[in-house]
Every structure is written in C-alpha cells, then in structure tokens.
Scaffold this active site. Structure first.
Site, PDB file in Angstrom:
ATOM      1  N   LYS A  56       0.827  -1.227  -0.015  1.00  0.00           N
ATOM      2  CA  LYS A  56       0.110   0.074  -0.087  1.00  0.00           C
ATOM      3  C   LYS A  56       0.857   1.296  -0.024  1.00  0.00           C
ATOM      4  CE  LYS A  56      -0.259  -0.365   5.041  1.00  0.00           C
ATOM      5  NZ  LYS A  56      -1.052  -1.025   6.070  1.00  0.00           N
ATOM      6  N   TYR A  76      16.470  29.481  10.690  1.00  0.00           N
ATOM      7  CA  TYR A  76      15.359  30.317  11.338  1.00  0.00           C
ATOM      8  C   TYR A  76      15.185  30.348  12.966  1.00  0.00           C
ATOM      9  CZ  TYR A  76      13.320  30.495   6.522  1.00  0.00           C
ATOM     10  OH  TYR A  76      12.925  30.402   5.242  1.00  0.00           O
TER      11      TYR A  76
HETATM   12  C1  LIG Z   1      -0.682  -2.221   6.815  1.00  0.00           C
HETATM   13  C2  LIG Z   1      -1.114  -3.249   7.108  1.00  0.00           C
HETATM   14  C3  LIG Z   1      -0.427  -4.448   7.343  1.00  0.00           C
HETATM   15  C4  LIG Z   1       1.178  -4.365   6.994  1.00  0.00           C
HETATM   16  O1  LIG Z   1       1.813  -3.986   8.417  1.00  0.00           O
HETATM   17  P1  LIG Z   1       3.154  -4.043   8.909  1.00  0.00           P
HETATM   18  O2  LIG Z   1       3.288  -3.633  10.179  1.00  0.00           O
HETATM   19  O3  LIG Z   1       3.736  -2.890   7.723  1.00  0.00           O
HETATM   20  O4  LIG Z   1       3.772  -5.420   8.451  1.00  0.00           O
HETATM   21  C5  LIG Z   1      -1.043  -5.731   7.275  1.00  0.00           C
HETATM   22  N1  LIG Z   1      -2.207  -5.757   7.480  1.00  0.00           N
HETATM   23  C6  LIG Z   1      -3.170  -4.525   7.364  1.00  0.00           C
HETATM   24  C7  LIG Z   1      -4.582  -4.676   7.447  1.00  0.00           C
HETATM   25  C8  LIG Z   1      -2.456  -3.341   7.305  1.00  0.00           C
HETATM   26  O5  LIG Z   1      -3.130  -2.180   7.202  1.00  0.00           O
END
Ligand SMILES: *Cc1c(COP(=O)(O)O)cnc(C)c1O
Length: 344
Positions: free
Chosen positions: A33, A242
């Site tokens: 994702k 800054y």
């Molecule tokens: C993002 C996600 C994962 C992966 O999790 P990690 O901690 O990055 O291994 C797995 N299942 C769901 C539902 C997620 O949203």
C-alpha cells in the site's frame, strides 16, 4: 544536480521478504500500500513477485489497479478498504479482491458483481476496519454461501510482544472463525514475529520487508545521500537558521545540504538528528527548513561532497526516533522531490 539521491536496494528488499517467508508457517503475502511504503510500487512489487510472493495487499482499489498493471494477471490483489461506492469498475476490470468490511459492502459487492471473488475483514478488537462479532454472526452464513477467498483481521499491538491485546485478539479471531473452511490471515510483520500461533494460512508483512522495526534483522533497503551545497566558517556566537535556535560555541564548520521538510524530512527531527559523512556522525544544527538542512562538520577532516541521511549507519527507525515518529512515516514521507535509483 542538487537533489538528494534516494537509492532503493531491491536485493535487500527481496532478502527481507524471503527471511519473513522462512519464518511464516503459512503463505507469505506482501503489503504494498501507499506506493510500496513510498518506495515505488511497480519495482517493489515486481521484485517481490520474483522472490515468490503470489498475493499482494493494498489499501484502496486505485492502488490495486496500478499494481495489476505492474504485475499483470495472476497474483491475487486484496484491497483492505473493501468495495466502496465507485470501486466496482476498478475491481472488475483489474480482478481485485475486496476485503469486505460491513454488511453494506457485502450487499454492494454481490449486487454489483455477482460471483466476483471477495474476502472478509473482521474486527477482533482494533475498532478500525472489519465486521464486529455481532455483525459477522448475522452475516456469516450468507457470506460463506458466496465463497469468500480469505478471512482476515488485524492486530493493534503486534509490535509489543508482551501486550495482552495480542492474545485477546487471537482468541476473538479464533472464536469468530471457528469451524470455517476458508483461508485465514491475522499477522502483519509484528504478528509473524509473535510466532506460529498467529500465522494461520496467509501472513501480511509490510514494514519488515522495507527494512523497519519490529523486524530487527531486516537489512536496510533505503539509502538517502544528500549533496552539500555550501560550506562556511562560523565564529563563536554566530547563529544558524530560522529563529536563531542554534549558536556556535566554538569555531564551527557548517555544511548546508540540499534537503528539507519539502522532501519529506520531518521538521521536528531537527535538534536530535544527525547525518553521516564517510561513517562519521555530524549533528544537524538549527531548524530544518523546506529545502535545506545545516550540519556541523567541524570534526570532519575533509569537506564532504555529500552526506548520508539514511543507510547502513542510520536507518529509518533511527531517523523516526529523532523525529518522534515511526519508520513507516519516514518511508512514506520520502521522495516527492528525490531522484529514485533502484539497485538490484
Ligand atoms: C499495513 C497493514 C499491514 C502490514 O503491516 P506491517 O506492520 O507494515 O507489517 C497488514 N495488514 C493490514 C490490515 C495493514 O493495514
């Protein structure tokens, strides 16, 4: 060229996936994702498919469509957000498998795409996505009659092995899926590390594949080298950046490097962050600005042409600690302006 060089080590990525695959007493999927955790989903997914991944997970249908284009037909693509209004054509045209989260989504799916593959997401206690126990009890027989491909849930505290929430969610997930003849999935990276009781039929590693905690043995995947634009000498008492937040206590050699929060380097990391030049630590001084960061290089015996922000000396979690965040956010923030370079 004065933009930073973001190098993505696809060999390390594949090795991390294989290491998690070897630990999984199940089929190992891959979560890609958010553009492959910010690294570029096309290259990332192809390499993971070559390494053996046959099932990928994305957050939304649009990501699934892009992933299908990269992977071609064959690998299964599961969509965590399920079947949202407006998703039907994407799900159909790209053969996506929505993980249905509610009765509404189930109705939408079977009406719009009768016979099209789907999975079910259950809420075992995180209260984010998925059907709650009562909702699932009401829908279960109808859903099973339609032949779900996968039933999954997600752990809220998997990166804390001793947290009682893990065992509690495991118990709830087992109760909700008792006596079902459908593949099950509960574990992300943290869940894999919790041990085989959490693995079921499919695991869903994300962050560990990309080199982040809690997979401590992960190889670093991301290297970020930033060119030095200018070097100057400061007298004691002169200030930097800054708000004059840092003042020189001694004669100081200061390098200005070509990266800032506009490149996803989180501004809050400022006072605790460091960079590396040929393996030697140089503290960030003054505020991180949009395009520039200032670094104290007084203790180096040479003027570096570039410095390293991420790599063997400092990983995404080190930078995250300096910024008060997590490796996931460092990764997904990177790269809007960086040239990405992939090495095999
Ligand atoms: C993002 C996600 C994962 C992966 O999790 P990690 O901690 O990055 O291994 C797995 N299942 C769901 C539902 C997620 O949203």
């Amino acid at each position: 060229m004065s933009t930073a060089d973001l190098t993505i080590d696809l060999g390390a990525l594949a090795q991390n996936w294989r290491a998690l695959d070897a630990m999984s007493r199940a089929e190992t999927g891959a979560v890609v994702k958010a553009n492959g955790y910010g690294l570029g989903v096309e290259r990332v997914a192809k390499v993971l498919a070559q390494a053996g991944a046959r099932r990928f997970f994305v957050a939304v249908a649009e990501e699934g469509a892009a992933l299908r284009q990269a992977l071609g037909p064959g690998p299964e693509i599961n969509v965590f957000s399920g079947h949202m209004e407006g998703d039907t054509a994407l799900i159909r045209d790209h053969a996506l498998v929505p993980m249905l989260n509610s009765i509404d989504q189930m109705l939408r799916h079977v009406e719009a795409l009768p016979g099209h593959a789907f999975g079910v997401q259950l809420d075992s206690g995180m209260n984010r996505l998925g059907m709650e126990p009562a909702e699932w009890a009401a829908l279960r027989d109808i859903a099973l009659g339609q032949g779900p491909r996968l039933i999954m849930s997600h752990l809220a505290c998997a990166d804390e092995p001793d947290h009682p929430m893990n065992a509690q969610q495991l118990r709830v997930f087992k109760e909700m899926t008792a006596d079902l003849d459908v593949p099950l999935s509960l574990a992300s990276t943290g869940g894999i590390l919790l041990g085989p009781a959490y693995h079921f039929d499919v695991t869903r590693p994300g962050i560990g594949v990309y080199g982040g905690r809690p997979f401590a043995e992960a190889r670093p995947v991301v290297h970020l080298d930033v060119p030095v634009i200018q070097i100057r000498e400061l007298e004691p008492g002169e200030t930097v950046g800054y708000g004059n937040t840092w003042g020189a206590q001694r004669r100081t050699r200061l390098a200005t490097i070509a990266a800032g929060y506009g490149d996803g380097l989180i501004r809050a990391m400022g006072p605790r962050a460091q960079v590396f030049a040929d393996g030697r630590r140089c503290p960030v001084v003054g505020r991180v600005s949009m395009d520039l960061i200032t670094v104290d290089i007084t203790d180096l015996d040479h003027d570096p042409a570039d410095v390293q922000l991420l790599g063997a000396d400092q990983g995404v979690d080190d930078l995250a600690d300096a910024a008060g965040t997590i490796g996931y956010e460092i990764l997904t923030s990177l790269g809007a302006r960086h040239a990405r370079r992939f090495i095999e």
